[in-house]
Structures are given as C-alpha cells and as structure tokens.
Design a protein around this motif. Structure first.
Motif, PDB file in Angstrom:
ATOM      1  N   ILE A 192      50.566  42.429  38.825  1.00  0.00           N
ATOM      2  CA  ILE A 192      49.495  42.346  37.837  1.00  0.00           C
ATOM      3  C   ILE A 192      49.134  43.761  37.371  1.00  0.00           C
ATOM      4  O   ILE A 192      48.887  44.646  38.200  1.00  0.00           O
ATOM      5  N   PRO A 193      49.112  44.013  36.056  1.00  0.00           N
ATOM      6  CA  PRO A 193      48.786  45.360  35.545  1.00  0.00           C
ATOM      7  C   PRO A 193      47.400  45.816  35.986  1.00  0.00           C
ATOM      8  O   PRO A 193      46.500  44.996  36.203  1.00  0.00           O
ATOM      9  N   GLY A 194      47.229  47.108  36.076  1.00  0.00           N
ATOM     10  CA  GLY A 194      45.982  47.681  36.552  1.00  0.00           C
ATOM     11  C   GLY A 194      44.762  47.244  35.762  1.00  0.00           C
ATOM     12  O   GLY A 194      43.718  46.930  36.343  1.00  0.00           O
ATOM     13  N   TYR A 195      44.868  47.199  34.428  1.00  0.00           N
ATOM     14  CA  TYR A 195      43.696  46.844  33.627  1.00  0.00           C
ATOM     15  C   TYR A 195      43.327  45.377  33.827  1.00  0.00           C
ATOM     16  O   TYR A 195      42.143  44.999  33.757  1.00  0.00           O
ATOM     17  N   LYS A 196      44.332  44.525  34.072  1.00  0.00           N
ATOM     18  CA  LYS A 196      44.071  43.112  34.340  1.00  0.00           C
ATOM     19  C   LYS A 196      43.450  42.930  35.726  1.00  0.00           C
ATOM     20  O   LYS A 196      42.627  42.041  35.940  1.00  0.00           O
ATOM     21  N   LEU A 197      43.847  43.786  36.632  1.00  0.00           N
ATOM     22  CA  LEU A 197      43.285  43.740  37.979  1.00  0.00           C
ATOM     23  C   LEU A 197      41.807  44.125  37.941  1.00  0.00           C
ATOM     24  O   LEU A 197      40.971  43.495  38.595  1.00  0.00           O
ATOM     25  N   SER A 198      41.479  45.125  37.116  1.00  0.00           N
ATOM     26  CA  SER A 198      40.082  45.527  36.955  1.00  0.00           C
ATOM     27  C   SER A 198      39.260  44.392  36.363  1.00  0.00           C
ATOM     28  O   SER A 198      38.117  44.148  36.771  1.00  0.00           O
ATOM     29  N   GLU A 199      39.825  43.695  35.386  1.00  0.00           N
ATOM     30  CA  GLU A 199      39.145  42.540  34.778  1.00  0.00           C
ATOM     31  C   GLU A 199      38.851  41.479  35.828  1.00  0.00           C
ATOM     32  O   GLU A 199      37.769  40.883  35.851  1.00  0.00           O
ATOM     33  N   LEU A 200      39.827  41.242  36.695  1.00  0.00           N
ATOM     34  CA  LEU A 200      39.674  40.225  37.735  1.00  0.00           C
ATOM     35  C   LEU A 200      38.532  40.570  38.681  1.00  0.00           C
ATOM     36  O   LEU A 200      37.691  39.721  38.999  1.00  0.00           O
ATOM     37  N   TYR A 201      38.457  41.831  39.101  1.00  0.00           N
ATOM     38  CA  TYR A 201      37.380  42.243  39.997  1.00  0.00           C
ATOM     39  C   TYR A 201      36.016  42.180  39.298  1.00  0.00           C
ATOM     40  O   TYR A 201      35.004  41.830  39.920  1.00  0.00           O
ATOM     41  N   ASP A 202      35.987  42.493  38.008  1.00  0.00           N
ATOM     42  CA  ASP A 202      34.728  42.409  37.255  1.00  0.00           C
ATOM     43  C   ASP A 202      34.244  40.965  37.163  1.00  0.00           C
ATOM     44  O   ASP A 202      33.051  40.684  37.317  1.00  0.00           O
ATOM     45  N   ILE A 203      35.173  40.057  36.882  1.00  0.00           N
ATOM     46  CA  ILE A 203      34.818  38.630  36.801  1.00  0.00           C
ATOM     47  C   ILE A 203      34.315  38.135  38.146  1.00  0.00           C
ATOM     48  O   ILE A 203      33.322  37.403  38.234  1.00  0.00           O
ATOM     49  N   ALA A 204      35.003  38.539  39.214  1.00  0.00           N
ATOM     50  CA  ALA A 204      34.603  38.124  40.557  1.00  0.00           C
ATOM     51  C   ALA A 204      33.181  38.582  40.870  1.00  0.00           C
ATOM     52  O   ALA A 204      32.379  37.827  41.433  1.00  0.00           O
ATOM     53  N   LYS A 205      32.861  39.807  40.479  1.00  0.00           N
ATOM     54  CA  LYS A 205      31.541  40.363  40.773  1.00  0.00           C
ATOM     55  C   LYS A 205      30.464  39.780  39.880  1.00  0.00           C
ATOM     56  O   LYS A 205      29.392  39.384  40.359  1.00  0.00           O
ATOM     57  N   ASN A 206      30.728  39.695  38.573  1.00  0.00           N
ATOM     58  CA  ASN A 206      29.699  39.293  37.613  1.00  0.00           C
ATOM     59  C   ASN A 206      29.511  37.787  37.511  1.00  0.00           C
ATOM     60  O   ASN A 206      28.405  37.312  37.259  1.00  0.00           O
ATOM     61  N   THR A 207      30.587  37.036  37.688  1.00  0.00           N
ATOM     62  CA  THR A 207      30.515  35.584  37.534  1.00  0.00           C
ATOM     63  C   THR A 207      30.286  34.867  38.862  1.00  0.00           C
ATOM     64  O   THR A 207      29.508  33.922  38.943  1.00  0.00           O
TER      65      THR A 207
END
Length: 223
Positions: A192-207
């Motif tokens: 998984i590309p780095g920017y997509k990985l960052s998106e995943l962690y953001d969703i996990a935290k915010n949602t």
C-alpha cells in the motif's frame, strides 16, 4: 459465561481449527492484577475441562489446581507484566503462520488494511530454545506494543483485551498467512503506498477513534 468456561471454549476452538495439534500450545487469561488462569502442560486443548485449568501468580507460582505449569508460561507472564491492557494470551502453532516463522519472515509490510488496523506489525522473534528465558528475551524488543508475534521456527503468540479477542487475532494472523502463501504462489504482494497508508490511519483515528501505537504502525520507508 464464567472466565473458566470461556477459556475452555476458546481452547476447543484453537484445537478444532488446527492452530495446535496433540498436546501443543497454551492459553491464559488475567484474573486480577497479580493472578492468571492458564492451561496446564501436556494436555490436549481439545480435551481441556474447567477443572484442568491452573491459577498462578506473575512469578509463575501455582496457587490453585493440580496440573503441571507449562514451561512456556513465561511467554504469558511477560505480557501481563508489561501490558496492563492485555487480559489474555494465546501461544499456538497455526500451520501457515508457523511456516512463515520457519522461513524467518514476519508480517511488517502494509498489504491488507484490516490487518494493519487489527494486528499492526507482526515482528519475527529470533529463534530461541523453547521453555528457556531466551524466548522472553527475544520478545522484549516488541512486547510493549505488539498484538501478535511470530517465533522463529516455533509458532505464534497473540495478545488480547479478552480471551476471545486474543483468539480472533490468532485467527486473523493465520488467515493472513494463508493469503500470503497464495500470493507467493503467483508472484509477490503489492505494498500500500505511503499516502494511502496515511489516509487509512487518519480514517481509523477520526472515524473509529482508533489510536494505533506509533511503534506498531506499518510504513514503507524500508521497502
């Protein structure tokens, strides 16, 4: 359901799903800050009863029960000492996950979103002679943050907030290993590309309000 009953039920699931064979493996659950309930040595997990279970302290002393304490209870005690949020530990030999451990490979690459969020990094602990302090020493670099470990040439360990949670993590670990084995038969996994990985962690935290220990976050800096 009592904790004893729940632990026996999970023992049977572990055995029936082939995560252990014969007399292999050991499972435990925290009773209190200084006591745990643990399976005895040399007992088939598919045949465990509530009366077989032992109570020990965090020094490995038998408090209640008639069986022999497993020499691998050290694995469990280490987790309870260092992780107050861990309330259960499972050590097993699931076929596919153990095969990767025998190849000298952990699961630290970001490939599957659900694995990233539920297990995080699954490091490989260097081979150590079972039942010795070498095993816990090999776990020490990771014990403060991981939820699953592979033991080189040995098996797997999962930690949970409950015995059911530890079981589901073992099930997820083995399922992941099976998928990796299929991927490898065709080629190699896609990271998984780095920017997509960052998106995943953001969703996990915010949602989902899921804060993942930064030490357990996967990244692609090494790949």
């Amino acid at each position: 359901m009592s904790l004893r009953n729940e632990l026996v039920e999970i023992c049977k699931k572990v055995y029936n799903n082939g995560f252990v064979a014969a007399l292999d493996g050991n499972l435990s659950a925290r009773i209190s800050a200084d006591k745990i309930l643990i399976t005895p040595s040399a007992k088939c997990k598919g045949e465990i009863t509530e009366d077989d279970l032992l109570v020990t302290d965090l020094s490995g002393n038998l408090i209640e029960g008639n069986g022999k304490i497993s020499t691998e209870s050290k694995i469990h005690i280490l987790a309870y000492k260092y992780r107050p949020e861990v309330n259960a530990v499972i050590h097993a030999h699931p076929v596919f996950a153990t095969a990767f451990a025998a190849m000298g490979e952990g699961f630290t690459k970001p490939v599957f979103p659900e694995v990233i969020l539920t297990l995080g990094k699954v490091p490989l602990c260097k081979y150590s002679t079972p039942s010795t302090d070498q095993v816990t020493q090999s776990m020490m670099p990771y014990i403060e943050y991981v939820w699953a470990l592979l033991l080189e040439n040995h098996g797997a360990v999962t930690f949970g907030t409950s015995i059911k949670d530890a079981y589901y993590k073992m099930e997820k670990l083995e399922h992941t290993a099976k998928i990796f084995s299929v991927i490898r038969s065709f080629g190699s996994e896609k990271i998984i590309p780095g920017y997509k990985l960052s998106e995943l962690y953001d969703i996990a935290k915010n949602t989902y309000n899921l804060n993942i220990d930064k030490r357990n976050r996967m990244d692609i800096r090494s790949y």
